[in-house]
Design a protein around this motif. Sequence first.
Motif, short mmCIF file in Angstrom:
data_model
loop_
_atom_site.label_atom_id
_atom_site.label_comp_id
_atom_site.label_asym_id
_atom_site.label_seq_id
_atom_site.Cartn_x
_atom_site.Cartn_y
_atom_site.Cartn_z
N PHE A 125 10.56 -3.29 1.14
CA PHE A 125 9.60 -2.83 0.13
C PHE A 125 8.37 -2.26 0.83
O PHE A 125 7.89 -2.82 1.82
CB PHE A 125 9.18 -3.98 -0.77
N ASN A 126 7.87 -1.15 0.31
CA ASN A 126 6.62 -0.61 0.85
C ASN A 126 5.44 -1.28 0.15
O ASN A 126 5.61 -2.19 -0.67
CB ASN A 126 6.58 0.91 0.71
N ASN A 127 4.23 -0.82 0.46
CA ASN A 127 3.05 -1.47 -0.12
C ASN A 127 2.91 -1.20 -1.62
O ASN A 127 2.05 -1.81 -2.27
CB ASN A 127 1.78 -0.99 0.61
N LYS A 128 3.73 -0.30 -2.16
CA LYS A 128 3.72 -0.04 -3.60
C LYS A 128 4.86 -0.77 -4.31
O LYS A 128 5.07 -0.57 -5.51
CB LYS A 128 3.82 1.46 -3.86
N GLY A 129 5.61 -1.59 -3.58
CA GLY A 129 6.69 -2.35 -4.18
C GLY A 129 7.97 -1.56 -4.39
O GLY A 129 8.84 -2.00 -5.14
N LYS A 130 8.10 -0.40 -3.72
CA LYS A 130 9.29 0.44 -3.84
C LYS A 130 10.16 0.27 -2.61
O LYS A 130 9.66 0.08 -1.49
CB LYS A 130 8.91 1.91 -4.01
N THR A 132 12.41 1.27 0.46
CA THR A 132 12.50 2.37 1.41
C THR A 132 13.71 2.15 2.30
O THR A 132 14.11 1.01 2.55
CB THR A 132 11.23 2.46 2.28
#
Length: 205
Positions: A125-130, A132
């Motif tokens: 998860f990236n810092n936006k919760g998506k 990758t």
Amino acid sequence: MKTETLKGFGLNDEQVKQVMAEYGNEVNTLKQEKDTAEQERDSLQQQFDEVNSQLADAQKDAKKGSELQGQLKDLQDKFDESKANAEQQLQATKKDYEISNALRQAGAKNEKAVMALLDTDSIAFNNKGKLTGLSDQLDTIKKDNDFLFEAENTETKTPIITPTGNPNPTGAPAGKELADYSYQELSALKADNPTQYQELVGGSN
């Protein structure tokens, strides 16, 4: 000291009385000094015993305090470990859910088979919760193993027209394609809703 001993030294009775009196005074002074010293000794011993007892209690309290601090630290460490494990498990479950959802949207026929081809360690998860690192892998797997995915349907379907009113005097269900309409139904649709009639006829070409 005895009076006979003093008389043996050639002292008369008066001299013996004086010596005995002087001796008695010295003895009494020494006795008083001895008693005072003993009292001071006993007092010092009592003080020493009290200090020693307080020191022993302090050592016990310090040990108990040290043990309590150790127990609290152990509990804190266990709590931190449990919290970290729970957070890790939550993230793993969330990642599995998001990957599974992505596989369904990609049309995977067998999610387990596709999942086995993924490098899940590189998905995060990236810092936006998506997520990758998944889409590129899916594109590659889909290209090399297209049989694992549903074929994309690119055909343009004839739109389903639901005419207003009741253009179906025979009671046939609305929303049919042109070939399903009878002549009477088409006539009624043309009369009641010319726009939809033209769309239906034009969409069948």
